[in-house]
Design a protein around this motif. Sequence first.
Motif, mmCIF file in Angstrom:
data_model
loop_
_atom_site.group_PDB
_atom_site.id
_atom_site.type_symbol
_atom_site.label_atom_id
_atom_site.label_comp_id
_atom_site.label_asym_id
_atom_site.label_seq_id
_atom_site.Cartn_x
_atom_site.Cartn_y
_atom_site.Cartn_z
ATOM 1 N N CYS A 49 0.859 -1.233 -0.154
ATOM 2 C CA CYS A 49 -0.099 -0.128 0.032
ATOM 3 C C CYS A 49 0.813 1.162 -0.012
ATOM 4 C CB CYS A 49 -0.900 -0.034 1.037
ATOM 5 S SG CYS A 49 -2.387 1.334 1.040
ATOM 6 N N VAL A 50 1.687 1.332 -0.873
ATOM 7 C CA VAL A 50 2.532 2.560 -1.213
ATOM 8 C C VAL A 50 2.123 3.408 -2.209
ATOM 9 C CG1 VAL A 50 4.825 3.500 -1.339
ATOM 10 C CG2 VAL A 50 4.508 0.871 -0.290
ATOM 11 N N SER A 51 1.731 4.584 -1.646
ATOM 12 C CA SER A 51 0.842 5.393 -2.914
ATOM 13 C C SER A 51 1.773 6.027 -3.919
ATOM 14 C CB SER A 51 0.287 6.680 -2.159
ATOM 15 O OG SER A 51 -0.725 6.275 -1.198
ATOM 16 N N HIS A 52 1.436 6.089 -5.228
ATOM 17 C CA HIS A 52 2.343 6.388 -6.214
ATOM 18 C C HIS A 52 2.727 7.804 -6.360
ATOM 19 C CE1 HIS A 52 -1.556 7.454 -7.691
ATOM 20 N NE2 HIS A 52 -1.346 7.675 -8.726
ATOM 21 N N SER A 53 3.554 8.122 -6.498
ATOM 22 C CA SER A 53 4.023 9.328 -6.973
ATOM 23 C C SER A 53 4.414 9.274 -8.051
ATOM 24 C CB SER A 53 4.272 10.355 -6.559
ATOM 25 O OG SER A 53 4.281 10.079 -6.496
ATOM 26 N N PHE A 54 4.631 8.753 -8.199
ATOM 27 C CA PHE A 54 5.406 9.217 -9.297
ATOM 28 C C PHE A 54 5.911 8.628 -10.270
ATOM 29 C CE2 PHE A 54 6.278 8.852 -4.787
ATOM 30 C CZ PHE A 54 5.498 10.023 -4.265
ATOM 31 N N SER A 55 5.677 7.582 -10.602
ATOM 32 C CA SER A 55 6.018 6.785 -11.901
ATOM 33 C C SER A 55 5.866 7.285 -13.100
ATOM 34 C CB SER A 55 4.952 5.735 -11.663
ATOM 35 O OG SER A 55 3.517 7.219 -12.203
ATOM 36 N N HIS A 56 4.793 7.329 -13.175
ATOM 37 C CA HIS A 56 4.324 7.890 -14.590
ATOM 38 C C HIS A 56 4.659 9.384 -14.863
ATOM 39 C CE1 HIS A 56 1.400 9.194 -11.685
ATOM 40 N NE2 HIS A 56 1.185 10.243 -12.290
ATOM 41 N N HIS A 57 5.375 9.833 -13.626
ATOM 42 C CA HIS A 57 5.699 11.237 -13.671
ATOM 43 C C HIS A 57 6.958 11.160 -14.391
ATOM 44 C CE1 HIS A 57 2.302 11.955 -11.633
ATOM 45 N NE2 HIS A 57 2.691 11.938 -10.498
ATOM 46 N N GLY A 64 1.870 6.825 -20.031
ATOM 47 C CA GLY A 64 3.107 6.540 -20.399
ATOM 48 C C GLY A 64 3.618 5.979 -21.673
ATOM 49 N N ILE A 65 2.600 5.606 -22.317
ATOM 50 C CA ILE A 65 2.766 5.037 -23.574
ATOM 51 C C ILE A 65 3.110 6.226 -24.665
ATOM 52 C CG2 ILE A 65 0.399 5.532 -24.554
ATOM 53 C CD1 ILE A 65 0.093 2.927 -25.982
ATOM 54 N N ALA A 66 3.184 7.440 -24.279
ATOM 55 C CA ALA A 66 3.615 8.401 -25.222
ATOM 56 C C ALA A 66 4.934 8.961 -24.825
ATOM 57 C CB ALA A 66 2.623 9.643 -25.079
ATOM 58 N N ARG A 67 5.472 8.133 -23.748
ATOM 59 C CA ARG A 67 6.917 8.840 -23.284
ATOM 60 C C ARG A 67 7.812 8.881 -24.178
ATOM 61 N NH1 ARG A 67 8.085 9.035 -17.982
ATOM 62 N NH2 ARG A 67 6.076 9.783 -17.786
ATOM 63 N N LEU A 68 8.164 7.806 -24.953
ATOM 64 C CA LEU A 68 9.053 7.381 -25.876
ATOM 65 C C LEU A 68 8.812 8.366 -27.058
ATOM 66 C CD1 LEU A 68 10.412 3.798 -25.604
ATOM 67 C CD2 LEU A 68 11.529 5.900 -24.752
ATOM 68 N N ALA A 69 7.527 8.259 -27.421
ATOM 69 C CA ALA A 69 6.999 9.065 -28.663
ATOM 70 C C ALA A 69 7.462 10.673 -28.427
ATOM 71 C CB ALA A 69 5.503 8.915 -28.818
ATOM 72 N N GLN A 70 7.255 11.042 -27.228
ATOM 73 C CA GLN A 70 7.689 12.498 -26.796
ATOM 74 C C GLN A 70 9.194 12.644 -26.981
ATOM 75 O OE1 GLN A 70 6.193 14.283 -23.027
ATOM 76 N NE2 GLN A 70 8.710 14.246 -22.468
ATOM 77 N N SER A 124 4.765 0.680 -20.526
ATOM 78 C CA SER A 124 6.249 0.811 -20.785
ATOM 79 C C SER A 124 6.827 0.039 -22.084
ATOM 80 C CB SER A 124 6.712 -0.055 -19.081
ATOM 81 O OG SER A 124 6.703 0.518 -18.256
ATOM 82 N N TYR A 125 6.140 -1.148 -22.152
ATOM 83 C CA TYR A 125 6.706 -1.833 -23.211
ATOM 84 C C TYR A 125 5.975 -1.367 -24.493
ATOM 85 C CZ TYR A 125 6.990 -5.527 -26.787
ATOM 86 O OH TYR A 125 7.217 -6.320 -27.978
#
Length: 583
Positions: free
Chosen positions: A24-32, A143-149, A293-294
């Motif tokens: 139960c660790v809340s997310h900051s951040f990954s997708h950031h 995050g699907i657009a991360r590498l596209a960016q 990611s993939y």
Amino acid sequence: PSMGAATGTFAPFLIAYHVLSSLCVSHSFSHHTTGARGRFATTTPSKRWPSISHQSRCRLYGKRPRSPTPAELDLDDSQVDRTTQLIDIQIDGVACPDDQDEKMKEGPSKSGGDLLKKLFLGIDPTPDIIAISTIYFVEGALGIARLAQTFLLKDDLHLGPAEMAATMGILGLPWTIKPLYGFLSDGFPIFGYRRRSYLILAGLVGFLSYSSLAWGLGGGSGSDMASNSMALTTTIISLLLSSGAIALADVVADGIVVEKTRDAVNNGDDSAIAGGLQSLCWGSAAIGGLISSYFSGSLLETMSPREVFGVASFLPLAVGVMSFLIEEEPFSWKIRSESIIGSESDGVDAAIVANNAILSIETQTSSLWAALRQPNIYKPIFFIFLWQATPTSEGAMLYFLTDDIGFGPEFLGRVRLVTAASRLLGVWLYNQYLRQVAIKDILLWTSLISLPLGLTQLILISHYNRELGIPDGAFVFGDDVALSILGEIAFLPTLVLAAKLCPLGVEAMLFATLMSIYNGASTVGTEIGAALTKYLSVTENDFSSLGLLTIICNVSSLFPLAFIGWLDGVENESQEAMEDKSN
């Protein structure tokens, strides 16, 4: 990529979901923004890394809900009569035929409902719960657009390593003003709604910004400098708007979760909501991040970056659509007045209510400033800032991997998938073995261990790994896995430390401010790395100084340790000790 290769990637997603349900660790951040820092890869806070609010989510390690005992059901008379009637149906221990048929009809649907409830970690999958989990999933899936960016800026707009790093730092700015989004959502409703309307706004802005990138607004196909400058300006504006839309949706979704958790506590069912809802939200974002990611890389093998943005543009729309499923009462100044000044009369002046709201904000701001002036608070905050603001060589390393070694988008997508899974392993290791270790000790030893691990990148830069018989791809995977695990182990204690610093009365505001400082420090580190890249003349065609840049970034990560004594107030406390003290 073949369909078999794509299908094979779903196995870890299913495993990861069950791993996530126990954390139960809340997310900051990954997708950031994920920064492959000079010392190790770490994720800046934001749902959501994961979260761990990410970003501003530090409600850790909730328990799985349990089923109520019969004594806790508190049946009323009508329910008791109904139960008696059901028992009377049984004659000599044998159920009536009609009752057996009815049970046979209800059996599959009941078991299906139990399975769905288990999938949602014991929480009833009501429409608003489904909507909330979908919003968090979308945040991770974007995050699907991360590498596209990255490839849009690199190949289409022809940015060099230094310019790329500087641009990525700018794109993190919307995450540094998250408390502002909270102020707007809490105090300035749109069309009578404080949550739904802002989610719709975030969805529309995200859709339009991604669509503008997909349509290529602003040009970019021309060869003259004016055309390229216009294309770069419009692209950065669109990316900033999309980043702001995600940050806004993240803050509003966090607010909804806080409200539901508070209501659950008031209703006495906190074990089912307070713990399970946090795990569900963070898990949804992490699953979305793992899948994206993939595919962020594999899609670029068959599509252009702008076409990928076109596909991703529909994800923000899902946030707007899901907002209609969220239960929310229209905002009323009368209700607001009753909550602020305790009046139930219809004659309360709205101006008085507004003035009280302003005074409330001023009081909170004054309390926040008073807290920040305390040495036992600002000293650890300053250490966290220095710890996160060390320079990064991520931008230059990306160009080396693509232009020198020749890795393609599909391979980079696989690397992102493996590192994302490695971070989950880091979360598990911390939860399992390091919660009893003092926070100061974890930060000290992870920083020291990360230095030699970070310097192993010199082996890849010099191509010495080939002389050792280690393929480039295998070396990158092994190096990234080790650094990602270590980075996550070092990252989580900083969030626990941030929660520890929050005094009573300004917990939410101070924690949000700390996460903004954290994100701002990451932006500073990225910009320093960009300046070093420019100063050392590392370009897409010249990597002769990349080794020196890597050494500087890794060695500079030890600089914050000179101020680690400022954590003396928490040097002997671990997360487990903090939890015991809180209990």
